[in-house]
Design an enzyme around this catalytic site. Structure first.
Site, PDB file in Angstrom:
ATOM      1  N   GLU A 123     -12.055  31.473  -4.670  1.00  0.00           N
ATOM      2  CA  GLU A 123     -11.315  30.245  -4.348  1.00  0.00           C
ATOM      3  C   GLU A 123     -12.057  28.995  -4.798  1.00  0.00           C
ATOM      4  O   GLU A 123     -11.453  27.953  -5.003  1.00  0.00           O
ATOM      5  CB  GLU A 123     -11.041  30.156  -2.837  1.00  0.00           C
ATOM      6  CG  GLU A 123      -9.764  30.880  -2.448  1.00  0.00           C
ATOM      7  CD  GLU A 123      -9.263  30.539  -1.050  1.00  0.00           C
ATOM      8  OE1 GLU A 123      -8.262  31.139  -0.664  1.00  0.00           O
ATOM      9  OE2 GLU A 123      -9.846  29.702  -0.337  1.00  0.00           O
ATOM     10  N   HIS A 169     -18.438  56.823  -7.438  1.00  0.00           N
ATOM     11  CA  HIS A 169     -17.628  58.013  -7.701  1.00  0.00           C
ATOM     12  C   HIS A 169     -16.163  57.655  -7.929  1.00  0.00           C
ATOM     13  O   HIS A 169     -15.303  58.517  -7.908  1.00  0.00           O
ATOM     14  CB  HIS A 169     -17.781  59.007  -6.538  1.00  0.00           C
ATOM     15  CG  HIS A 169     -19.185  59.538  -6.434  1.00  0.00           C
ATOM     16  ND1 HIS A 169     -19.542  60.812  -6.830  1.00  0.00           N
ATOM     17  CD2 HIS A 169     -20.331  58.941  -6.030  1.00  0.00           C
ATOM     18  CE1 HIS A 169     -20.842  60.986  -6.656  1.00  0.00           C
ATOM     19  NE2 HIS A 169     -21.346  59.861  -6.167  1.00  0.00           N
ATOM     20  N   LYS A 199       1.904  29.130  -0.471  1.00  0.00           N
ATOM     21  CA  LYS A 199       2.246  28.653   0.882  1.00  0.00           C
ATOM     22  C   LYS A 199       3.464  27.732   0.805  1.00  0.00           C
ATOM     23  O   LYS A 199       4.387  27.829   1.606  1.00  0.00           O
ATOM     24  CB  LYS A 199       1.070  27.869   1.487  1.00  0.00           C
ATOM     25  CG  LYS A 199      -0.158  28.709   1.827  1.00  0.00           C
ATOM     26  CD  LYS A 199      -1.184  27.845   2.566  1.00  0.00           C
ATOM     27  CE  LYS A 199      -2.446  28.594   2.924  1.00  0.00           C
ATOM     28  NZ  LYS A 199      -3.476  27.754   3.537  1.00  0.00           N
TER      29      LYS A 199
HETATM   30  O1  PA5 Z   1     -11.045  28.582   2.255  1.00  0.00           O
HETATM   31  C1  PA5 Z   1      -9.954  28.158   2.589  1.00  0.00           C
HETATM   32  O2  PA5 Z   1      -9.730  26.932   2.713  1.00  0.00           O
HETATM   33  C2  PA5 Z   1      -8.793  29.083   2.880  1.00  0.00           C
HETATM   34  O3  PA5 Z   1      -9.098  30.412   2.644  1.00  0.00           O
HETATM   35  C3  PA5 Z   1      -8.373  28.955   4.335  1.00  0.00           C
HETATM   36  O4  PA5 Z   1      -9.449  29.306   5.152  1.00  0.00           O
HETATM   37  C4  PA5 Z   1      -7.170  29.849   4.641  1.00  0.00           C
HETATM   38  O5  PA5 Z   1      -6.116  29.561   3.758  1.00  0.00           O
HETATM   39  C5  PA5 Z   1      -6.710  29.640   6.083  1.00  0.00           C
HETATM   40  O6  PA5 Z   1      -6.340  28.307   6.284  1.00  0.00           O
HETATM   41  P1  PA5 Z   1      -6.285  27.694   7.722  1.00  0.00           P
HETATM   42  O7  PA5 Z   1      -7.634  27.751   8.305  1.00  0.00           O
HETATM   43  O8  PA5 Z   1      -5.820  26.286   7.505  1.00  0.00           O
HETATM   44  O9  PA5 Z   1      -5.291  28.498   8.520  1.00  0.00           O
END
Ligand code: PA5
Length: 450
Positions: free
Chosen positions: A290, A311, A425
């Site tokens: 990310e 394996h 989203k």
């Molecule tokens: O790293 C990030 O920002 C994302 O992975 C969020 O943690 C994830 O989308 C969850 O979002 P939220 O904490 O707003 O529910």
């Protein structure tokens, strides 16, 4: 001093030189984080977090623990991505895989929900809760995530139905933004106890904030040691030291990755030989994917559990397309000394195991793998921490967060946003007809001929 070491002895000279040549760029990237003038600098709350806020938070969490005075034997964490992976990384790595929560003295078991939209997962969890006395921690920075909201609605209904609203109130604790979002409004409305996700820390960098520390504390983990481990890593690069001559594994790992990227590699495997580390690898994978996977750039990060994966994907690693690098993750000390025993009547076949511990053979298996993979053209390095404990994991969290910040700055991307995750989203909100997303819904439905 930090215990983290980076071993590059299996890298060939060309690779070593490529990485050496960019060491200065990595120092510049580190200083841009320390001086808070990098891209995304408003998101640097994770840097040196134990000292800036972590130890103070620890006191608040302990005070909450003294205050709640309810008996519980299970923690339900509701959250997804950065809102649960760090907690799970620690609890899976440090809890007994079969016996967790079986006796008063054990670490309590944590179960996770809101990580999918599977009805079966929720139904089965609700059935399991009947035999338990759970406490619920819902975690969402935005407070708006669909998976978390749906799971929370069902779990809250269960808790109120079972305990009544007054008692359920003491069994639900919210971790979210201090001001914004549905979850904050709901916590105020219901009078739930709550903790904040700091507004200068993004989800995947938040494990050492209340996001990870609160549920881990509730389960009985040593969160002070987690902070201590992270603190020792940050202390080892603190800005009063001269950065010009700094040679640190956190820089070297970022250079290794950046050199690989420049040499055309596409993929990074994080190989570990303790299956308990699988969720740590999941946390690492999210952190790098990310943070760096933007504008067509970045190495695709994947965890590999050895020996099991040797394996399955081992053939591909050894002899498939030469497009991957491999980072071995290990711990130098292991106090368990389980010895191999000979099978009676077959002593001859077991003679090469004589006087060997299972762990020492595991280390040799990793060495054999490193030699094989580097002979097969996979550039390999090894990152090791002293011990698989809370302090070691705290160091590793800080190590990878910092090295990721440096690596992303060298790559030229902002590691602290995730615009592509927002696309799905937003589409989902459009398809569901959520208020404010009507025009997106209309254009998607037109595309789908609905
Ligand atoms: O790293 C990030 O920002 C994302 O992975 C969020 O943690 C994830 O989308 C969850 O979002 P939220 O904490 O707003 O529910």
């Amino acid at each position: 001093m930090s215990s983290i070491k980076l071993d590059t002895e299996f890298l060939d000279t060309e690779f070593q030189n490529q990485a050496e040549n960019i060491l200065d760029r990595s120092r510049l990237a580190l200083s841009s984080i320390q001086n808070k003038n990098c891209t995304g600098s408003q998101w640097l709350g994770w840097y040196d977090y134990p000292r800036s806020s972590g130890y103070a938070l620890l006191e608040k969490i302990c005070a909450y623990g003294d205050d709640i005075k309810i008996a519980y034997d299970l923690i339900v964490v509701i959250g997804i991505g950065g809102s649960y992976l760090g907690c799970r990384a620690v609890s899976e790595a440090l809890s007994h895989q079969y016996l967790a929560g079986n006796s008063e003295n054990d670490l309590k078991k944590i179960v996770y929900i809101g990580t999918s939209l599977s009805d079966k997962s929720i139904i089965e969890l609700l059935e399991f809760l009947d035999a338990k006395n759970p406490i619920v921690n819902v975690v969402s920075k935005t407070g708006e995530t669909t998976e978390t909201a749906i799971a929370f609605g069902l779990i809250e209904k269960y808790m109120i139905g079972r305990y009544g609203a007054d008692v359920a109130k003491d069994r639900i604790v919210v971790t979210t933004d201090a001001e914004k979002g549905l979850l904050r409004a709901l916590a105020k409305d219901r009078g739930y106890r709550s903790f904040e996700v700091p507004n200068n820390i993004g989800g995947r960098f938040s494990v050492l904030s209340a996001v990870g520390l609160l549920p881990l504390f509730l389960a009985g983990h040593n969160i002070r040691d987690l902070l201590k481990g992270a603190d020792s890593l940050f202390s080892s690069v603190r800005s009063e030291q001269s950065i010009d001559g700094l040679d640190h594994p956190v820089l070297r790992y970022a250079c290794f990755r950046n050199a690989a990227y420049q040499l055309g590699y596409k993929l990074e495997l994080l190989a570990y030989s303790q299956p308990k580390m699988s969720f740590f690898a999941g946390w690492w994978q999210q952190l790098y994917a990310e943070s760096e996977g933007k504008s067509g750039l970045g190495l695709f990060p994947i965890g590999a559990s050895y020996s099991s994966d040797l394996h399955s994907i081992g053939q591909m690693v050894q002899d498939g397309p030469r497009n991957m690098i491999e980072t071995f993750l290990s711990f130098r000390n292991n106090d368990s000394k389980l010895m191999v025993t000979e099978v009676q009547g077959f002593e001859e076949s077991f003679s090469h195991f004589e006087d060997r511990s299972v762990d020492s053979i595991n280390s040799d298996a990793m060495l054999a793998t490193k030699i094989a993979h580097s002979d097969g053209g996979v550039p390999c390095v090894e990152i090791s921490a002293e011990s698989l404990d809370a302090e070691g994991l705290g160091e590793l969290f800080a190590f990878f967060q910092l090295s990721c910040g440096i690596s992303a700055a060298m790559l030229g991307v902002n590691p602290y946003d995730q615009p592509a995750v927002e696309s799905y989203k937003t589409n989902l909100f459009g398809l569901l007809g959520k208020k404010g997303y009507e025009s997106i819904g209309a254009s998607l439905n037109a595309r789908l001929n609905k």
